[in-house]
Design a protein around this motif. Structure first.
Motif, PDB file in Angstrom:
ATOM      1  N   ASP A 131     -41.737  36.132 -22.893  1.00 10.06           N
ATOM      2  CA  ASP A 131     -40.779  35.271 -23.565  1.00 10.06           C
ATOM      3  C   ASP A 131     -41.395  33.903 -23.849  1.00 10.06           C
ATOM      4  N   LEU A 132     -42.146  33.349 -22.876  1.00  7.16           N
ATOM      5  CA  LEU A 132     -42.809  32.061 -23.067  1.00  7.16           C
ATOM      6  C   LEU A 132     -43.841  32.139 -24.184  1.00  7.16           C
ATOM      7  N   GLU A 133     -44.601  33.218 -24.216  1.00 12.47           N
ATOM      8  CA  GLU A 133     -45.610  33.371 -25.255  1.00 12.47           C
ATOM      9  C   GLU A 133     -44.960  33.482 -26.632  1.00 12.47           C
ATOM     10  N   ALA A 134     -43.810  34.148 -26.696  1.00  8.89           N
ATOM     11  CA  ALA A 134     -43.087  34.250 -27.969  1.00  8.89           C
ATOM     12  C   ALA A 134     -42.592  32.876 -28.408  1.00  8.89           C
ATOM     13  N   GLN A 135     -42.087  32.094 -27.463  1.00  5.92           N
ATOM     14  CA  GLN A 135     -41.631  30.735 -27.783  1.00  5.92           C
ATOM     15  C   GLN A 135     -42.811  29.855 -28.210  1.00  5.92           C
ATOM     16  N   LEU A 136     -43.954  30.036 -27.546  1.00  6.24           N
ATOM     17  CA  LEU A 136     -45.138  29.260 -27.889  1.00  6.24           C
ATOM     18  C   LEU A 136     -45.599  29.589 -29.316  1.00  6.24           C
ATOM     19  N   ALA A 137     -45.568  30.870 -29.654  1.00  8.69           N
ATOM     20  CA  ALA A 137     -45.947  31.283 -31.009  1.00  8.69           C
ATOM     21  C   ALA A 137     -44.980  30.710 -32.036  1.00  8.69           C
ATOM     22  N   ALA A 138     -43.690  30.681 -31.696  1.00  7.77           N
ATOM     23  CA  ALA A 138     -42.686  30.120 -32.603  1.00  7.77           C
ATOM     24  C   ALA A 138     -42.901  28.615 -32.797  1.00  7.77           C
ATOM     25  N   ALA A 139     -43.239  27.917 -31.712  1.00  5.63           N
ATOM     26  CA  ALA A 139     -43.491  26.473 -31.797  1.00  5.63           C
ATOM     27  C   ALA A 139     -44.720  26.197 -32.658  1.00  5.63           C
ATOM     28  N   ALA A 140     -45.775  26.995 -32.451  1.00  3.81           N
ATOM     29  CA  ALA A 140     -47.001  26.817 -33.240  1.00  3.81           C
ATOM     30  C   ALA A 140     -46.741  27.082 -34.723  1.00  3.81           C
TER      31      ALA A 140
ATOM     32  N   GLU B 180     -42.523  19.394 -37.571  1.00  2.00           N
ATOM     33  CA  GLU B 180     -43.038  18.891 -36.304  1.00  2.00           C
ATOM     34  C   GLU B 180     -41.936  18.477 -35.334  1.00  2.00           C
ATOM     35  N   THR B 181     -40.843  17.944 -35.858  1.00  2.00           N
ATOM     36  CA  THR B 181     -39.729  17.555 -34.986  1.00  2.00           C
ATOM     37  C   THR B 181     -39.139  18.784 -34.301  1.00  2.00           C
ATOM     38  N   GLU B 182     -38.962  19.865 -35.068  1.00  4.51           N
ATOM     39  CA  GLU B 182     -38.440  21.102 -34.499  1.00  4.51           C
ATOM     40  C   GLU B 182     -39.440  21.723 -33.523  1.00  4.51           C
ATOM     41  N   ALA B 183     -40.721  21.629 -33.856  1.00  6.73           N
ATOM     42  CA  ALA B 183     -41.754  22.169 -32.966  1.00  6.73           C
ATOM     43  C   ALA B 183     -41.756  21.430 -31.636  1.00  6.73           C
ATOM     44  N   LEU B 184     -41.579  20.110 -31.676  1.00  2.84           N
ATOM     45  CA  LEU B 184     -41.531  19.331 -30.441  1.00  2.84           C
ATOM     46  C   LEU B 184     -40.391  19.804 -29.548  1.00  2.84           C
ATOM     47  N   GLN B 185     -39.244  20.050 -30.132  1.00  2.44           N
ATOM     48  CA  GLN B 185     -38.111  20.538 -29.356  1.00  2.44           C
ATOM     49  C   GLN B 185     -38.419  21.891 -28.719  1.00  2.44           C
TER      50      GLN B 185
ATOM     51  N   TYR C 110     -41.445  23.066 -27.910  1.00  6.64           N
ATOM     52  CA  TYR C 110     -42.400  22.872 -26.811  1.00  6.64           C
ATOM     53  C   TYR C 110     -41.693  22.310 -25.583  1.00  6.64           C
ATOM     54  N   ARG C 111     -40.737  21.439 -25.789  1.00  3.38           N
ATOM     55  CA  ARG C 111     -39.998  20.874 -24.657  1.00  3.38           C
ATOM     56  C   ARG C 111     -39.170  21.947 -23.957  1.00  3.38           C
ATOM     57  N   GLU C 112     -38.632  22.881 -24.712  1.00  3.91           N
ATOM     58  CA  GLU C 112     -37.882  23.982 -24.102  1.00  3.91           C
ATOM     59  C   GLU C 112     -38.810  24.866 -23.273  1.00  3.91           C
ATOM     60  N   ILE C 113     -40.029  25.066 -23.756  1.00  4.10           N
ATOM     61  CA  ILE C 113     -41.011  25.829 -22.981  1.00  4.10           C
ATOM     62  C   ILE C 113     -41.307  25.120 -21.666  1.00  4.10           C
ATOM     63  N   LEU C 114     -41.447  23.791 -21.728  1.00  3.05           N
ATOM     64  CA  LEU C 114     -41.776  23.016 -20.529  1.00  3.05           C
ATOM     65  C   LEU C 114     -40.624  22.959 -19.531  1.00  3.05           C
ATOM     66  N   GLN C 115     -39.409  23.175 -20.000  1.00  5.65           N
ATOM     67  CA  GLN C 115     -38.288  23.272 -19.066  1.00  5.65           C
ATOM     68  C   GLN C 115     -38.419  24.527 -18.204  1.00  5.65           C
TER      69      GLN C 115
ATOM     70  N   SER D 262     -43.241  23.742 -16.444  1.00  7.23           N
ATOM     71  CA  SER D 262     -43.612  22.335 -16.648  1.00  7.23           C
ATOM     72  C   SER D 262     -45.116  22.103 -16.601  1.00  7.23           C
ATOM     73  N   THR D 263     -45.892  23.134 -16.270  1.00  4.36           N
ATOM     74  CA  THR D 263     -47.344  22.976 -16.169  1.00  4.36           C
ATOM     75  C   THR D 263     -48.088  23.732 -17.269  1.00  4.36           C
ATOM     76  N   HIS D 264     -47.378  24.206 -18.279  1.00  2.00           N
ATOM     77  CA  HIS D 264     -48.027  24.984 -19.336  1.00  2.00           C
ATOM     78  C   HIS D 264     -48.956  24.057 -20.130  1.00  2.00           C
ATOM     79  N   PRO D 265     -50.293  24.216 -20.024  1.00  2.00           N
ATOM     80  CA  PRO D 265     -51.220  23.234 -20.603  1.00  2.00           C
ATOM     81  C   PRO D 265     -51.132  23.104 -22.115  1.00  2.00           C
ATOM     82  N   GLU D 266     -50.973  24.226 -22.803  1.00  2.05           N
ATOM     83  CA  GLU D 266     -50.922  24.172 -24.266  1.00  2.05           C
ATOM     84  C   GLU D 266     -49.645  23.490 -24.739  1.00  2.05           C
ATOM     85  N   ALA D 267     -48.527  23.821 -24.114  1.00  5.72           N
ATOM     86  CA  ALA D 267     -47.262  23.181 -24.480  1.00  5.72           C
ATOM     87  C   ALA D 267     -47.299  21.688 -24.179  1.00  5.72           C
ATOM     88  N   LEU D 268     -47.910  21.314 -23.060  1.00  3.08           N
ATOM     89  CA  LEU D 268     -48.029  19.897 -22.708  1.00  3.08           C
ATOM     90  C   LEU D 268     -48.850  19.138 -23.743  1.00  3.08           C
TER      91      LEU D 268
END
Length: 260
Positions: free
Chosen positions: A32-41, A49-54, A56-61, A64-70
């Motif tokens: 699920d995280l990888e799918a969200q990461l692909a969607a953000a990318a 970019e504003t939507e992508a930031l949101q 990535y922040r959902e992924i970090l919720q 919180s240590t996901h390096p690519e999302a950070l």
């Protein structure tokens, strides 16, 4: 005896099924995280970019240590902050610094994390007082250099290094005095080095419109308006990709009108 064996059998089955269930949910969560990461990318690549930031922040919720999302959250916070006015920009820049620091703790050798930190420090330098500014500029150079040491082909790191050279070249007397007092001075930078950095960025990423405006402005400051005009014209012929490209093109047109 049979009942005892049945209870033992159920106990053994639980001992097998519970770890398997935990493993399944952990695997499903990772997917699920990888799918969200692909969607953000995908949002980021599409200039949203504003939507992508949101995203990535959902992924970090969730992690919180996901390096690519950070790293990407940091870069996008720097960009989002630049769209704000007044004091609203500073919280974004501080968040960008915090995300980048967390990414570097996970992997200090990641190009994107070092680039993110350099960007955040560049943005913070633009809104800070004298002592803070020279401190941010000192560290910005360090992280930009690290990003390029890891990946010399990183166009945005060359752009940040060019921006750093512009800031160093434009330092006033008070800022130079503070740098001398605090650190014995800062590494030397120049307008010509900024032009070289922006040209390298253009070579590596010819579609990066923001760089064309920075390069043209540097050529203008160096009193080479023919190259500035040519650079602006090239930038204006490019297709807008990133969220700010149309606004930057407006800046290009205004500068072009002044120079022609």
């Amino acid at each position: 005896m049979c009942i005892l064996r049945q209870k033992q059998g159920r106990r053994c089955l639980k001992q097998i099924l519970i770890p398997l269930a935990c493993l399944f949910f952990r695997f499903a969560g990772a997917q699920d995280l990888e799918a969200q990461l692909a969607a953000a990318a995908k949002l980021e690549a599409a200039g949203k970019e504003t939507e992508a930031l949101q995203q990535y922040r959902e992924i970090l919720q969730q992690d919180s240590t996901h390096p690519e999302a950070l790293s990407h959250a940091s870069i996008l916070c720097s960009l989002e902050g630049s769209r704000q006015t007044g004091k609203a920009e500073t919280p974004y820049f501080r968040a960008a610094q915090q995300y980048a620091a967390a990414a570097l703790r996970q992997n200090p050798d990641q190009t994107t994390a070092n680039l993110a930190m350099a960007m955040a420090l560049d943005r913070l330098a633009s809104v800070s007082g004298v002592k803070e500014k020279v401190t941010y500029l000192r560290d910005e150079k360090k992280y930009a250099d690290l990003a390029l040491k890891i990946d010399p082909q990183n166009a945005q790191a060359w752009y940040i290094l060019g921006a750093w050279n512009i800031r160093i070249g434009n330092m006033n007397f008070a800022e130079k005095a503070a740098a001398k007092m605090l650190f014995g001075g800062l590494p030397k930078g120049s307008l010509q080095e900024a032009i070289q950095d922006f040209e390298q960025c253009r070579k590596l990423d010819p579609a990066f419109i923001r760089n064309y405006y920075a390069l043209a402005s540097a050529y203008h400051a160096a009193e080479d308006d023919l190259k500035a005009i040519s650079t602006l014209q090239q930038g204006l012929r490019l297709r807008s990709i990133r969220q700010d490209d149309n606004r930057i093109k407006q800046d290009c047109r205004k500068l072009l009108e002044q120079l022609q």
